[in-house]
Design an enzyme around this catalytic site. Structure first.
Site, PDB file in Angstrom:
ATOM      1  N   ASN A   1       0.735  -1.279   0.046  1.00 49.70           N
ATOM      2  CA  ASN A   1      -0.165   0.015  -0.004  1.00 49.70           C
ATOM      3  C   ASN A   1       0.957   1.318  -0.144  1.00 49.70           C
ATOM      4  OD1 ASN A   1      -3.017   0.535   0.224  1.00 49.70           O
ATOM      5  ND2 ASN A   1      -2.791  -1.585   1.140  1.00 49.70           N
TER       6      ASN A   1
ATOM      7  N   ASN B   1      -8.354  -8.951   1.436  1.00 46.79           N
ATOM      8  CA  ASN B   1      -9.179  -7.805   1.088  1.00 46.79           C
ATOM      9  C   ASN B   1     -10.514  -8.324   0.557  1.00 46.79           C
ATOM     10  OD1 ASN B   1      -8.776  -8.564  -1.689  1.00 46.79           O
ATOM     11  ND2 ASN B   1      -7.100  -7.376  -2.041  1.00 46.79           N
ATOM     12  N   ILE B   2     -11.417  -7.201   0.116  1.00 46.88           N
ATOM     13  CA  ILE B   2     -12.697  -7.471  -0.325  1.00 46.88           C
ATOM     14  C   ILE B   2     -12.777  -8.398  -1.707  1.00 46.88           C
ATOM     15  CG2 ILE B   2     -13.739  -5.471   0.697  1.00 46.88           C
ATOM     16  CD1 ILE B   2     -13.687  -4.308  -2.000  1.00 46.88           C
TER      17      ILE B   2
ATOM     18  N   CYS C   1      -7.101  -0.861   8.548  1.00 49.94           N
ATOM     19  CA  CYS C   1      -6.840  -1.643   7.679  1.00 49.94           C
ATOM     20  C   CYS C   1      -6.428  -0.710   6.238  1.00 49.94           C
ATOM     21  CB  CYS C   1      -7.975  -2.725   7.048  1.00 49.94           C
ATOM     22  SG  CYS C   1      -9.594  -1.816   7.001  1.00 49.94           S
ATOM     23  N   SER C   2      -7.248  -0.521   5.435  1.00 46.20           N
ATOM     24  CA  SER C   2      -6.533   0.482   4.331  1.00 46.20           C
ATOM     25  C   SER C   2      -7.299   1.762   4.513  1.00 46.20           C
ATOM     26  CB  SER C   2      -6.684  -0.005   3.108  1.00 46.20           C
ATOM     27  OG  SER C   2      -5.757  -1.010   2.922  1.00 46.20           O
ATOM     28  N   ASP C   3      -8.709   1.776   4.046  1.00 45.24           N
ATOM     29  CA  ASP C   3      -9.530   2.923   4.602  1.00 45.24           C
ATOM     30  C   ASP C   3     -10.094   2.679   5.807  1.00 45.24           C
ATOM     31  OD1 ASP C   3      -8.716   4.269   2.362  1.00 45.24           O
ATOM     32  OD2 ASP C   3     -10.131   3.377   1.102  1.00 45.24           O
ATOM     33  N   GLY C   4     -10.322   1.541   6.275  1.00 41.79           N
ATOM     34  CA  GLY C   4     -10.853   1.358   7.873  1.00 41.79           C
ATOM     35  C   GLY C   4     -12.479   1.269   7.871  1.00 41.79           C
ATOM     36  N   TRP C   5     -12.898   0.760   6.674  1.00 37.82           N
ATOM     37  CA  TRP C   5     -14.406   0.460   6.741  1.00 37.82           C
ATOM     38  C   TRP C   5     -14.976  -1.067   6.656  1.00 37.82           C
ATOM     39  CZ3 TRP C   5     -15.043   5.037   3.107  1.00 37.82           C
ATOM     40  CH2 TRP C   5     -14.120   4.922   2.073  1.00 37.82           C
TER      41      TRP C   5
ATOM     42  N   ARG D   1     -20.739  -2.006  -1.381  1.00 40.04           N
ATOM     43  CA  ARG D   1     -20.525  -3.510  -1.079  1.00 40.04           C
ATOM     44  C   ARG D   1     -21.572  -4.441  -1.443  1.00 40.04           C
ATOM     45  NH1 ARG D   1     -16.228  -1.825  -1.357  1.00 40.04           N
ATOM     46  NH2 ARG D   1     -14.733  -1.156   0.267  1.00 40.04           N
TER      47      ARG D   1
END
Lengths: 605, 689
Positions: free
Chosen positions: A291, A316-317, A378-382, A423
């Site tokens: 990242n 990740n997603i 995490c990355s964006d935190g959501w 999502r």
């Protein structure tokens, strides 16, 4: 597509549309009348209906009539009188495809293939003549994806009334007050009141007492999407906190930000301890490093001297989405037979669940037993962050659920703002959107695993979880429609739509776990071992008629009988006390033989 | 552990498992003192003799703080291996339930599966004469317990004596008459002159068979015969059994009972389940002809279409082999014989594929499926079914018992189930002695056939708890009793062998041999083993619908209806529905313990409610009996609210702290998802909101 021909079982040849077309037109009048009987919500309007063959993967082709409203797809069979074969909110639909062309040969090979977000596909065979497929395709596409057609989501048209108002369930100020906040270390900040600092954060934030709003704004410049560390939960005794945020904008050059460093130090010290601040980065460390290339990164020990960073290895997603897709492949329509276990393993779904649970256990354990506060990102935190902080709270304070069954879920949804819109893709036709991912489903799976391991610890039952998941897609309620409080306010969701909690709280009994035992202040650590993790059959494989579970659960049923028996006995005892005292005054009153009227507990007890 | 810092994320390694004791000598010293203060005595059963012992042995235990040892004495008797040490369990943590015969640190000699020694941190199986003695002894038990005994601080001679003693008494071939069973019975003779009368039908008299024929209405077409009284025809068959009415009795003795259809059970529609020992492979052409003619004659008596038809099911050739069962179980059990925490977590990620490669669940599925196929013939096609196997005493026992459990609600009561075991397994001549390898005479013969049956029944119990009068705990205790040489039930190869060796009436399950203990024993109190959900089971099976001759259709059709717990019961056999018998397999593994949770929590809840209802009922009854009686307020039957763990009621390995068990592994590989994992994390385009 061409695979349709094989799906039709030869046995059911006689049920093809062609053979029956004459009879159908002659009784069209009757079916017109019948269609008026389909259930409708206030505000729901009928759009169209068509005669179809529903190609049920379990029972073969079934002739019936499909009704489409602005809310649901409803199918009634011609052959059986029993209610609906399908009753699906259009919001569940992810994708509508045509199968077979004008030249298609073979039984039932011309029609529609509908992919749903809830682990199933629907196939309808239609007549080739008379544009019936084109009509139904257009109607479905328009009403299943209203946002792509400039139409409102059904939640904005729904006129249902419930005795309870679910929008009142969660009040952030009230919720903070219950946790003893604000206090001498933590304050409520209105820096984001009009969402000017961070669009994706709520308007009310709890931050260190010793940081000014100006400090917060400076920190925001160093955090991805300005999602600064804010308080999620404070331990009532040791005052350790769980903070959440997004990744720091370290980048390739290894940028530093004094304000951020100072801010984390203030957080660390707020519990009155001198230990390090534990930072849990939900990502695998490789991804955290990667990242940096896009400007992100993580808090390295040489810059943040007073912090310890741990990576939780949660993927990740995109990985999660792919994993669920694989899971669907092995459970729908048929459950993989010969190598069930290795197939299940190869989807990695339960392994992902294991890692999320393991991460949550670690966060909870650090806060409960350690002397340090915890920061999670995490990355964006959501996505992962929201899962972890919510689950850690469930582990530590599940008594929270007693206060209000749905508080936690609501907290998760409103407070840590996972992006429901992206999502799930409500009302959007772009099914291939890479932002779609089953993060919330995974969270609910984790909750289910916990409720399975601790069957007396949760006030709600499995039905509650399934209802939430179903309404995650239904677009009947405003609860899950938008990404953030900002978007919800902009769309006036609370004014214009109903909350899912209105429905659930109006019928609480249906969602209550009878075995629930109130036990305060006890952490519930699940065992995150594959030996105990199970596939949630009642959710993932519920469409398969062969896997139908016994409803209601027999153990639960027997327990309810016992409860009823106890209540009756208590009542009888009360009555007897009354008659006894009456008898003392007038001895002639006794005549009945109550023991004969009472069902005795059978000997096998 | 966690990947710490940048480099560790891919998976930092946990320390390699080691078998060295982590206890320092000082700690031992303090422990020794405690032992001296609290004398732990060896409890011997009547007739039990101490053979050898060793002191200053450490029993290694893994807990939150890593490994630690308890100092004590390791003894070996002619019944068990026992460790006598001061246990870590606190007084207020005394288990509510306890096996009365086998303590926490007792291993019956028959329960020992494999013994390993640790030499210079390497683990090797031990057998025969040893040249070198190990620093640590690891005992894997057949009930899946694992014991670690550190011998580092034990005197050399004592090590030699105890290690060779244990190896000899557990592994050397034994004579039948040296079974502890006999010494116990001799010593106990006077004290247990009369056992309690039990309701389990033993099938050792002709009356019992008459009763069973009458119960199943099989007495029109089948008759009980006493042709084998005194075992004069055959030592493999019981003294009394049942054959078709039309079968001439003299046929029975023609081939020592081979080729004779023996009745197992009659279905409500009159169709019967039969079994037959096949003829051994015969080379001689004329003998073959004779056998064929004989069989033709036999089949004629039971196959008269259209009135009566017969379907044969050759289990020796068209079904799983004993070899498969053996191989599968030896892989399966290894998954639970775990030496340490890192082994547990290392295997955790691969758990499902390890489970699958053992094949055990698939074998269970195939047994259940075969039983359903047989049921379909009996129930839908209205034909008799004849199971054929070489000795009709292994797979025949599994299939015929499963069919009866599924079809006959009586077999789902406790006594009905015990009677079924007595009928199909004990009288059916299942070679328990050989299959359990109790005498250690031939490892090749050791096949867990009965355990496979119990596991199949467990699947049914967990799918349909209200259909059974007993619980999974009952099955688990039953599986343990296979290795306790006090009950004669599972220690003979045939009723003939038992009668030839036992002269007084032996104890048989589920009698309670030892009343002296104040602790509640498993078989004494009903709560744990008796299903709270089972209603009176009386209704017989409803007559069938018009079904077609097709397994799938039969299966689907049954599953599309509402379950009648007192009728025909078919298990789900889809992958997700066949599960690991967790109570039996995971009960000794501390890492797998769910503190305060698991289905035990629900059971406890139901129990509490039941006691409350009972106490209320009692109050009401008392008020009726004497209206003036003082109220019984304050009488609380509620047990103290205990926090039970998923190991209840078996293991005492309770972790006292509430610290969670942390998995210690990281991702091995994601396979083809590797690309996705590298993708931009969670970009969200907020543009359109």
């Amino acid at each position: 597509s061409s695979s349709m021909a094989s799906a039709a079982t030869p046995k059911y040849n006689s049920r093809s549309l062609e053979n029956d077309s004459i009879r159908r037109s002659s009784r069209d009048g009757f079916t017109r009348d019948l269609c008026e009987e389909i259930p409708r919500l206030p505000g729901e309007t009928r759009i169209t209906d068509k005669e179809v063959i529903y190609i049920c993967p379990f029972n073969g082709p079934i002739k019936g009539r499909v009704y489409i409203t602005n809310y649901r797809l409803y199918l009634r069979s011609f052959e059986t009188d029993s209610g609906a074969l399908l009753d699906i909110p259009l919001g569940v639909i992810a994708r509508v495809e045509k199968m077979g062309g004008a030249s298609s040969r073979g039984e039932n090979s011309y029609g529609l293939d509908i992919t749903c977000k809830d682990m199933r596909n629907l196939r309808f065979a239609l007549k080739q003549e008379g544009h019936s497929r084109r009509d139904i395709f257009e109607v479905l596409t328009k009403y299943a994806f209203p946002r792509s057609h400039g139409l409102p989501l059904f939640a904005f048209l729904n006129e249902e009334k419930f005795p309870e108002n679910g929008w009142m369930v969660y009040n952030p100020i009230e919720e903070y007050r219950r946790q003893g906040l604000p206090n001498d270390q933590w304050r409520v900040s209105f820096v984001n009141k009009r969402f000017e600092m961070c669009e994706t954060y709520p308007s009310i934030l709890v931050v260190p007492y010793h940081s000014t709003d100006d400090d917060l704004r400076k920190v925001a410049t160093f955090r991805s999407r300005n999602r600064i560390p804010v308080l999620s939960w404070i331990h009532p005794e040791n005052k350790n906190v769980i903070m959440r945020c997004s990744q720091p904008l370290v980048g390739m050059g290894g940028k530093r930000n004094k304000d951020d460093e100072k801010y984390l130090d203030i957080i660390r010290e707020a519990n009155g301890q001198i230990s390090k601040l534990a930072i849990f980065d939900a990502r695998p460390s490789v991804n955290a490093v990667a990242n940096k290339a896009t400007g992100g990164g993580y808090e390295s020990d040489d810059v943040y001297h007073n912090a310890e960073i741990f990576f939780l290895d949660i993927h990740n997603i995109h990985v999660m989405r792919e994993s669920l897709r694989k899971l669907k492949d092995i459970v729908y329509p048929n459950v993989e037979e010969s190598h069930w276990l290795s197939s299940l393993e190869s989807t990695h779904w339960l392994e992902h669940v294991k890692f999320v649970l393991t991460g949550a256990i670690q966060v909870a354990d650090k806060v409960a037993s350690g002397r340090s506060s915890v920061l999670v990102h995490c990355s964006d935190g959501w996505d992962r962050t929201a899962q972890l902080t919510s689950l850690a709270m469930l582990i530590l304070v599940y008594c929270l659920i007693t206060a209000c069954v749905n508080c936690t879920v609501f907290k998760l949804e409103s407070n840590t703002s996972p992006c429901f819109f992206q999502r799930i893709g409500h009302g959007e036709k772009n099914h291939a959107d890479t932002d779609r991912s089953p993060i919330f489903l995974q969270f609910m799976d984790c909750v289910w695993q916990m409720s399975k391991q601790f069957p007396t610890a949760f006030e709600f039952n499995e039905q509650f979880l399934i209802t939430i998941l179903d309404n995650l897609y239904s677009c009947r309620f405003g609860t899950f429609l938008f990404n953030s409080e900002y978007a919800r306010e902009k769309e006036k969701v609370m004014m214009k739509t109903l909350s899912l909690w209105s429905m659930i709280n109006s019928d609480k009994g249906k969602y209550t776990n009878p075995f629930y035992t109130k036990e305060l202040n006890r952490a519930l650590y699940p065992v995150a071992s594959m030996r105990h993790l199970e596939l949630w059959v009642n959710y993932y494989i519920r469409w398969n008629t062969r896997m139908r579970q016994q409803q209601p659960d027999p153990v639960e049923q027997r327990y309810m009988e016992l409860l009823a028996l106890r209540d009756e006995y208590v009542k009888r005892l009360e009555e007897m006390k009354m008659t006894n005292s009456a008898k003392l005054t007038s001895p002639s009153a006794s005549s009945s033989a109550p023991s004969q009227m009472m069902p005795h507990v059978q000997t096998h007890f | 552990m966690l990947g710490k810092g940048v480099g560790g994320g891919g998976g930092s390694k946990a320390p390699k498992p080691s078998f060295v004791s982590y206890v320092r000598p000082e700690e031992i010293h303090t422990n020794e003192k405690e032992v001296a203060e609290k004398e732990v005595t060896l409890h011997l059963l009547p007739g039990e003799q101490l053979l050898c012992e060793a002191s200053t042995v450490l029993k290694c235990i893994q807990d939150d703080s890593g490994q630690h040892g308890i100092c004590g004495k390791l003894v070996c008797t002619d019944f068990k291996i026992a460790f006598l040490g001061e246990e870590s369990t606190l007084d207020d943590n005394e288990p509510q339930f306890k096996n009365k015969l086998i303590g926490e640190n007792d291993i019956t000699l028959h329960c020992v599966d494999q013994i390993y020694g640790v030499f210079d941190e390497k683990k090797k199986p031990l057998f025969g004469q040893l040249k070198k003695y190990p620093e640590k002894l690891i005992i894997h038990c057949k009930d899946l317990r694992v014991f670690h005994f550190c011998l580092r601080y034990t005197k050399e001679e004592e090590v030699k004596r105890i290690v060779s003693g244990i190896i000899h008494h557990t592994q050397a071939p034994k004579l039948l008459k040296r079974l502890f069973l006999f010494s116990y019975a001799t010593a106990k003779q006077n004290s247990t002159a009369t056992g309690p009368t039990h309701q389990t039908v033993m099938f050792d008299t002709i009356k019992d068979w008459h009763w069973e024929l009458e119960r199943t209405k099989g007495n029109i077409k089948y008759k009980a015969v006493s042709a084998n009284e005194g075992y004069k025809v055959c030592e493999k068959l019981p003294a009394y059994f049942v054959v078709p009415v039309s079968l001439p009795e003299e046929d029975i003795s023609c081939f020592q009972g081979r080729g004779i259809p023996i009745w197992c059970w009659s279905c409500h529609n009159g169709c019967a389940l039969l079994k037959m020992s096949a003829f051994p492979k015969e080379q001689d052409e004329s003998n073959l002809q004779i056998q064929k003619a004989f069989l033709d004659g036999i089949y004629k008596t039971i196959h008269n279409p259209p009135y009566e038809t017969l379907k044969t099911e050759d289990l020796s050739n068209s079904f799983i082999s004993l070899q498969e069962i053996q191989t599968s179980y030896s892989k399966f059990k290894q998954l639970f014989l775990i030496d340490n925490s890192s082994e547990f977590w290392d295997t955790d990620v691969k758990w499902f594929s390890l489970l699958e490669s053992s094949n055990w669940l698939d074998i269970i599925r195939r047994c259940l499926k075969k039983a359903i196929e047989v049921i379909e013939c009996l129930e839908v096609q209205n034909t008799n079914v004849l199971l054929i196997e070489e000795n009709a005493s292994d797979l025949c026992c599994i299939i015929s018992s499963l069919v009866q459990v599924m079809m006959d609600p009586y077999c789902r009561t406790r006594f009905g189930f015990q009677s079924l075991i007595q009928k199909e397994w004990i009288m059916g001549g299942h070679c328990f002695l050989d299959r359990c390898n109790h005498l250690r005479q031939n490892d090749k013969e050791e096949v867990p056939v009965f355990l496979l049956f119990l596991d199949c029944v467990w699947q049914l119990v967990q799918q349909y708890p209200p259909a059974f009068e007993f619980t999974e705990t009952y099955l688990t205790v039953l599986s343990d009793s296979l290795y306790i040489p006090i009950f004669s039930t599972f220690f003979f190869n045939s009723p003939y062998q038992k009668d030839a060796n036992v002269h007084q009436r032996q104890l048989s399950l589920p009698l309670n041999p030892n009343k002296s203990s104040p602790k509640r024993g498993f078989f004494e109190t009903d709560h744990l083993i008796k299903n709270l959900l089972g209603k009176r089971i009386s209704k017989l099976i409803n007559s069938s619908d018009e079904l077609h001759d097709n397994f799938r259709e039969f299966y689907d059709s049954w599953h599309s209806k509402i379950v009648d717990y007192h009728g025909l019961l078919l298990p789900h056999i889809e992958g997700p529905e066949i599960k690991v018998w967790a109570q039996r397999c995971l009960r000794w593994i501390p890492e797998a313990q769910i503190l305060g949770g698991s289905p035990v929590a629900i059971m406890n809840k139901v129990l509490e409610m039941m006691e409350e209802v009972q106490s209320l009922q009692k109050k009401i009854d008392e008020k009726h009996n004497s209206l003036m009686a003082p109220p019984l307020d304050g009488l609380s039957l509620l047990r103290k609210p205990a926090r039970l763990s998923s190991l209840f009621p078996f293991a005492l390995l309770q972790r006292h702290s509430s610290k969670p068990v942390l998995p210690t592994n990281s991702w091995k590989t994601l396979g083809d998802e590797e690309d996705l994992a590298k993708q931009e994390d969670e970009f969200v385009d907020l543009g359109d909101v």
